[in-house]
Design a protein around this motif. Sequence first.
Motif, PDB file in Angstrom:
ATOM      1  N   TYR A 110      80.523 -19.406  38.567  1.00 49.42           N
ATOM      2  CA  TYR A 110      79.198 -19.015  39.085  1.00 49.42           C
ATOM      3  C   TYR A 110      79.013 -19.493  40.525  1.00 49.42           C
ATOM      4  N   TYR A 111      79.480 -20.698  40.794  1.00 52.19           N
ATOM      5  CA  TYR A 111      79.436 -21.211  42.179  1.00 52.19           C
ATOM      6  C   TYR A 111      80.223 -20.277  43.103  1.00 52.19           C
ATOM      7  N   ALA A 112      81.422 -19.887  42.652  1.00 46.11           N
ATOM      8  CA  ALA A 112      82.266 -18.992  43.456  1.00 46.11           C
ATOM      9  C   ALA A 112      81.556 -17.671  43.716  1.00 46.11           C
ATOM     10  N   ALA A 160      72.362 -31.460  56.533  1.00 45.11           N
ATOM     11  CA  ALA A 160      73.077 -32.282  57.526  1.00 45.11           C
ATOM     12  C   ALA A 160      73.033 -33.766  57.196  1.00 45.11           C
ATOM     13  N   SER A 161      72.524 -34.124  56.029  1.00 44.82           N
ATOM     14  CA  SER A 161      72.407 -35.546  55.707  1.00 44.82           C
ATOM     15  C   SER A 161      73.719 -36.162  55.231  1.00 44.82           C
ATOM     16  N   ARG A 162      74.582 -35.319  54.658  1.00 49.65           N
ATOM     17  CA  ARG A 162      75.791 -35.874  54.040  1.00 49.65           C
ATOM     18  C   ARG A 162      76.965 -34.908  54.238  1.00 49.65           C
ATOM     19  N   GLY A 163      78.163 -35.398  53.939  1.00 51.19           N
ATOM     20  CA  GLY A 163      79.346 -34.553  53.809  1.00 51.19           C
ATOM     21  C   GLY A 163      79.638 -33.661  55.011  1.00 51.19           C
ATOM     22  N   ILE A 164      79.941 -32.417  54.714  1.00 47.33           N
ATOM     23  CA  ILE A 164      80.378 -31.471  55.747  1.00 47.33           C
ATOM     24  C   ILE A 164      79.256 -31.220  56.760  1.00 47.33           C
ATOM     25  N   GLY A 165      78.015 -31.082  56.262  1.00 52.10           N
ATOM     26  CA  GLY A 165      76.888 -30.819  57.167  1.00 52.10           C
ATOM     27  C   GLY A 165      76.683 -31.947  58.164  1.00 52.10           C
ATOM     28  N   ALA A 220      63.362 -29.983  54.568  1.00 52.67           N
ATOM     29  CA  ALA A 220      62.958 -28.722  53.935  1.00 52.67           C
ATOM     30  C   ALA A 220      63.936 -28.439  52.812  1.00 52.67           C
ATOM     31  N   ASP A 221      63.395 -28.012  51.690  1.00 56.21           N
ATOM     32  CA  ASP A 221      64.240 -27.506  50.614  1.00 56.21           C
ATOM     33  C   ASP A 221      64.531 -26.050  50.979  1.00 56.21           C
ATOM     34  N   VAL A 222      65.795 -25.723  51.216  1.00 59.79           N
ATOM     35  CA  VAL A 222      66.099 -24.372  51.709  1.00 59.79           C
ATOM     36  C   VAL A 222      65.751 -23.279  50.700  1.00 59.79           C
ATOM     37  N   SER A 223      65.558 -23.655  49.453  1.00 60.19           N
ATOM     38  CA  SER A 223      65.193 -22.634  48.462  1.00 60.19           C
ATOM     39  C   SER A 223      63.690 -22.317  48.486  1.00 60.19           C
ATOM     40  N   TYR A 229      67.519 -31.864  56.017  1.00 60.82           N
ATOM     41  CA  TYR A 229      67.887 -32.570  54.791  1.00 60.82           C
ATOM     42  C   TYR A 229      66.857 -32.219  53.739  1.00 60.82           C
ATOM     43  N   ASN A 230      67.181 -32.566  52.496  1.00 58.68           N
ATOM     44  CA  ASN A 230      66.194 -32.366  51.424  1.00 58.68           C
ATOM     45  C   ASN A 230      65.779 -33.701  50.844  1.00 58.68           C
ATOM     46  N   ARG A 231      66.755 -34.439  50.273  1.00 62.62           N
ATOM     47  CA  ARG A 231      66.403 -35.691  49.585  1.00 62.62           C
ATOM     48  C   ARG A 231      66.898 -36.941  50.299  1.00 62.62           C
ATOM     49  N   SER A 232      67.959 -36.816  51.091  1.00 66.96           N
ATOM     50  CA  SER A 232      68.632 -38.018  51.605  1.00 66.96           C
ATOM     51  C   SER A 232      68.091 -38.434  52.975  1.00 66.96           C
ATOM     52  N   GLU A 233      66.884 -38.978  52.973  1.00 70.98           N
ATOM     53  CA  GLU A 233      66.214 -39.300  54.240  1.00 70.98           C
ATOM     54  C   GLU A 233      66.955 -40.388  55.020  1.00 70.98           C
ATOM     55  N   THR A 250      78.367 -17.205  44.060  1.00 71.69           N
ATOM     56  CA  THR A 250      77.354 -17.369  45.130  1.00 71.69           C
ATOM     57  C   THR A 250      78.038 -17.378  46.498  1.00 71.69           C
ATOM     58  N   LYS A 251      79.238 -17.927  46.554  1.00 65.74           N
ATOM     59  CA  LYS A 251      79.951 -17.980  47.835  1.00 65.74           C
ATOM     60  C   LYS A 251      80.520 -16.609  48.199  1.00 65.74           C
ATOM     61  N   GLY A 252      80.868 -15.813  47.174  1.00 66.05           N
ATOM     62  CA  GLY A 252      81.270 -14.424  47.429  1.00 66.05           C
ATOM     63  C   GLY A 252      80.118 -13.655  48.054  1.00 66.05           C
ATOM     64  N   PHE A 312      89.185 -27.710  49.350  1.00 65.33           N
ATOM     65  CA  PHE A 312      88.691 -28.974  48.786  1.00 65.33           C
ATOM     66  C   PHE A 312      88.574 -30.010  49.904  1.00 65.33           C
ATOM     67  N   THR A 313      87.343 -30.455  50.131  1.00 67.57           N
ATOM     68  CA  THR A 313      87.055 -31.372  51.228  1.00 67.57           C
ATOM     69  C   THR A 313      86.404 -32.620  50.651  1.00 67.57           C
ATOM     70  N   LYS A 314      86.766 -33.774  51.190  1.00 67.23           N
ATOM     71  CA  LYS A 314      86.316 -35.051  50.613  1.00 67.23           C
ATOM     72  C   LYS A 314      84.849 -35.323  50.910  1.00 67.23           C
ATOM     73  N   THR A 315      83.980 -34.975  49.970  1.00 70.43           N
ATOM     74  CA  THR A 315      82.535 -35.248  50.087  1.00 70.43           C
ATOM     75  C   THR A 315      82.020 -35.635  48.697  1.00 70.43           C
ATOM     76  N   ASP A 316      80.714 -35.956  48.644  1.00 67.52           N
ATOM     77  CA  ASP A 316      80.111 -36.282  47.347  1.00 67.52           C
ATOM     78  C   ASP A 316      80.292 -35.137  46.359  1.00 67.52           C
ATOM     79  N   ASN A 364      74.409 -22.527  58.196  1.00 65.96           N
ATOM     80  CA  ASN A 364      73.929 -22.544  56.811  1.00 65.96           C
ATOM     81  C   ASN A 364      74.955 -23.267  55.952  1.00 65.96           C
ATOM     82  N   ASN A 365      74.738 -24.562  55.825  1.00 64.37           N
ATOM     83  CA  ASN A 365      75.695 -25.427  55.126  1.00 64.37           C
ATOM     84  C   ASN A 365      75.180 -25.902  53.765  1.00 64.37           C
ATOM     85  N   ALA A 366      73.856 -26.084  53.636  1.00 66.34           N
ATOM     86  CA  ALA A 366      73.309 -26.666  52.393  1.00 66.34           C
ATOM     87  C   ALA A 366      73.674 -25.805  51.186  1.00 66.34           C
TER      88      ALA A 366
HETATM   89  N1  LIG Z   1      83.344 -30.257  49.627  1.00 66.43           N
HETATM   90  C1  LIG Z   1      84.122 -29.221  49.394  1.00 66.43           C
HETATM   91  O1  LIG Z   1      85.270 -29.333  48.933  1.00 66.43           O
HETATM   92  C2  LIG Z   1      83.641 -27.829  49.700  1.00 66.43           C
HETATM   93  C3  LIG Z   1      84.545 -26.768  49.534  1.00 66.43           C
HETATM   94  C4  LIG Z   1      84.128 -25.500  49.814  1.00 66.43           C
HETATM   95  C5  LIG Z   1      82.846 -25.261  50.294  1.00 66.43           C
HETATM   96  N2  LIG Z   1      81.978 -26.308  50.436  1.00 66.43           N
HETATM   97  C6  LIG Z   1      80.652 -26.010  50.949  1.00 66.43           C
HETATM   98  O2  LIG Z   1      80.388 -26.835  52.059  1.00 66.43           O
HETATM   99  C7  LIG Z   1      78.990 -27.094  52.155  1.00 66.43           C
HETATM  100  C8  LIG Z   1      78.722 -28.590  52.200  1.00 66.43           C
HETATM  101  O3  LIG Z   1      79.254 -29.166  51.031  1.00 66.43           O
HETATM  102  P1  LIG Z   1      79.436 -30.748  50.864  1.00 66.43           P
HETATM  103  O4  LIG Z   1      80.687 -30.925  50.104  1.00 66.43           O
HETATM  104  O5  LIG Z   1      79.250 -31.434  52.149  1.00 66.43           O
HETATM  105  O6  LIG Z   1      78.205 -31.044  49.881  1.00 66.43           O
HETATM  106  P2  LIG Z   1      77.444 -32.414  49.538  1.00 66.43           P
HETATM  107  O7  LIG Z   1      78.258 -33.569  49.935  1.00 66.43           O
HETATM  108  O8  LIG Z   1      77.012 -32.260  48.126  1.00 66.43           O
HETATM  109  O9  LIG Z   1      76.153 -32.328  50.492  1.00 66.43           O
HETATM  110  C9  LIG Z   1      75.236 -31.298  50.266  1.00 66.43           C
HETATM  111  C10 LIG Z   1      74.231 -31.254  51.378  1.00 66.43           C
HETATM  112  O10 LIG Z   1      73.359 -30.144  51.119  1.00 66.43           O
HETATM  113  C11 LIG Z   1      72.030 -30.601  51.106  1.00 66.43           C
HETATM  114  N3  LIG Z   1      71.224 -29.825  50.158  1.00 66.43           N
HETATM  115  C12 LIG Z   1      71.456 -29.577  48.847  1.00 66.43           C
HETATM  116  N4  LIG Z   1      70.463 -28.843  48.316  1.00 66.43           N
HETATM  117  C13 LIG Z   1      69.585 -28.621  49.332  1.00 66.43           C
HETATM  118  C14 LIG Z   1      68.359 -27.935  49.420  1.00 66.43           C
HETATM  119  N5  LIG Z   1      67.830 -27.310  48.360  1.00 66.43           N
HETATM  120  N6  LIG Z   1      67.730 -27.895  50.631  1.00 66.43           N
HETATM  121  C15 LIG Z   1      68.241 -28.524  51.711  1.00 66.43           C
HETATM  122  N7  LIG Z   1      69.409 -29.207  51.677  1.00 66.43           N
HETATM  123  C16 LIG Z   1      70.065 -29.253  50.501  1.00 66.43           C
HETATM  124  C17 LIG Z   1      72.083 -32.067  50.737  1.00 66.43           C
HETATM  125  O11 LIG Z   1      70.915 -32.670  51.274  1.00 66.43           O
HETATM  126  P3  LIG Z   1      70.138 -33.946  50.602  1.00 66.43           P
HETATM  127  O12 LIG Z   1      71.176 -34.920  50.176  1.00 66.43           O
HETATM  128  O13 LIG Z   1      69.298 -34.431  51.751  1.00 66.43           O
HETATM  129  O14 LIG Z   1      69.306 -33.409  49.475  1.00 66.43           O
HETATM  130  C18 LIG Z   1      73.367 -32.486  51.449  1.00 66.43           C
HETATM  131  O15 LIG Z   1      73.116 -32.781  52.807  1.00 66.43           O
HETATM  132  C19 LIG Z   1      78.364 -26.378  50.959  1.00 66.43           C
HETATM  133  O16 LIG Z   1      77.961 -25.088  51.357  1.00 66.43           O
HETATM  134  C20 LIG Z   1      79.515 -26.280  49.991  1.00 66.43           C
HETATM  135  O17 LIG Z   1      79.326 -25.234  49.063  1.00 66.43           O
HETATM  136  C21 LIG Z   1      82.338 -27.585  50.150  1.00 66.43           C
END
Ligand SMILES: NC(=O)c1ccc[n+]([C@@H]2O[C@H](COP(=O)([O-])OP(=O)(O)OC[C@H]3O[C@@H](n4cnc5c(N)ncnc54)[C@H](OP(=O)(O)O)[C@@H]3O)[C@@H](O)[C@H]2O)c1
Length: 260
Positions: free
Chosen positions: A157-159, A16-21, A65-68, A39-43, A161-163, A190-194, A92-94
Motif C-alpha cells: 500500500y505504501y508503494a 524537515a524535522s528528521r531523516g531525509i527531509g 503543519a500537518d500536510v494532510s 514539521y508536524n510533531r517533532s518541534e 502511494t509512491k506510484g 533504503f536510507t538510514k532514517t527512523d 514534498n518529502n513528508a
Molecule cells: N528512509 C527510506 O529508506 C526511504 C526510502 C524511500 C523513500 N523514502 C521517502 O523519503 C521521505 C522521508 O522519509 P524518512 O525516511 O526521512 O522518514 P522519517 O524519518 O519517518 O521522517 C518523516 C518526516 O515526515 C514528517 N511527517 C510525517 N507525517 C507528517 C505530516 N502529516 N505532516 C507533516 N510532516 C509529516 C515527520 O515530521 P514530524 O516528526 O515533525 O511529525 C518527519 O519529519 C518520505 O517521503 C519517504 O516515503 C524513504
Amino acid sequence: MSEARLAGRVALVTGASRGIGAAIAIRLGLYGARVVCNYNRSEEAVRNVVSRIAAGGGEAIALRADVSSREEVEAMVEKAVNTFGRLDILVNNAAILMRGGVMDDVSILDRMMEVNVKGVIYCIAASLKHMMRQRYGRIINIASIAAFGTTSRNTTYYAMTKGAIITLTKRLAFELGEYGITVNAVAPGFTKTDMTMNRPAEELSEVTRRLETITALKRLGEPEDIAEAVAFLASERAGFITGQVISVDGGRMDFFSRST
Ligand SMILES: NC(=O)c1ccc[n+]([C@@H]2O[C@H](COP(=O)([O-])OP(=O)(O)OC[C@H]3O[C@@H](n4cnc5c(N)ncnc54)[C@H](OP(=O)(O)O)[C@@H]3O)[C@@H](O)[C@H]2O)c1
C-alpha cells in the motif's frame, strides 16, 4: 566550503524535522537558499535543523503543519511567503510508512493516501499561485523505489502511494512547463532514517544484510545521498529537466521485473 548555487531562492521542505527531509533542508541552506522547515510533531528536532542551517551561515524558519490538512498547509505557505517574500522550491518529502499485508487492513491505505498523496497535492496547490506569478518554480517530490516493484514485504500500500506520486510528477510536469516550473521526483532506496531503522535489532541486521547483498554499491543510503540529488534538481543547473524520476538507491537489484 559552502557554494551559493541557490542564493536568492526560497525553499519549503515538508517533513524537515528528521531523516531525509532534515538532510535536504540543511543541504539547501548550505547552498544559499532561505529554508522553511515544515514539521508536524517533532518541534525540538526541527529547531535543531534550523540551528544547524544558521550555524552554516544560512537562514531558516520552522513552520508547523500537518500536510494532510489543507487549511494548515495553506496557512503555512502564506506564512512562508509573508516571511521570505517568495517561494521558488517546494520539496514534498513528508510521508508515513504503515506496514501491512494487502489482505490485512485497508484503512492503512486511507491514512497513507491522506499524508503521502493528498498532502503533496495540498502543498503543490498552495505553492502554485506564487510560482506561477514568478514564472519560476522547482517542485521535487520524494517518491520511493518501492513504486517500481521492489521485493520488500508488507509495503504494497505504501508503494502504491509512491506510484501515485510518480504519476503526479509526470502529469504536472506537462501541465506546468509553460509557467517555467519543473516537476521531478527522487526515488530513494533504503536510507538510514527512523522510518527504516526503528525495528528490533535482530530484524534490522537481517534486513541490512539482505539489502547490502542486493545493492550494487554494497551499502545502505544516507539521508545526504538523497539530499544532494534534490539540491541538484532544485538548482538552475537542472533547468531543462522535468517530469523525471531519479533513483538514488546504490543500484538495487531486486525489482520484480529484473532478474537478480
Ligand atoms: N528512509 C527510506 O529508506 C526511504 C526510502 C524511500 C523513500 N523514502 C521517502 O523519503 C521521505 C522521508 O522519509 P524518512 O525516511 O526521512 O522518514 P522519517 O524519518 O519517518 O521522517 C518523516 C518526516 O515526515 C514528517 N511527517 C510525517 N507525517 C507528517 C505530516 N502529516 N505532516 C507533516 N510532516 C509529516 C515527520 O515530521 P514530524 O516528526 O515533525 O511529525 C518527519 O519529519 C518520505 O517521503 C519517504 O516515503 C524513504
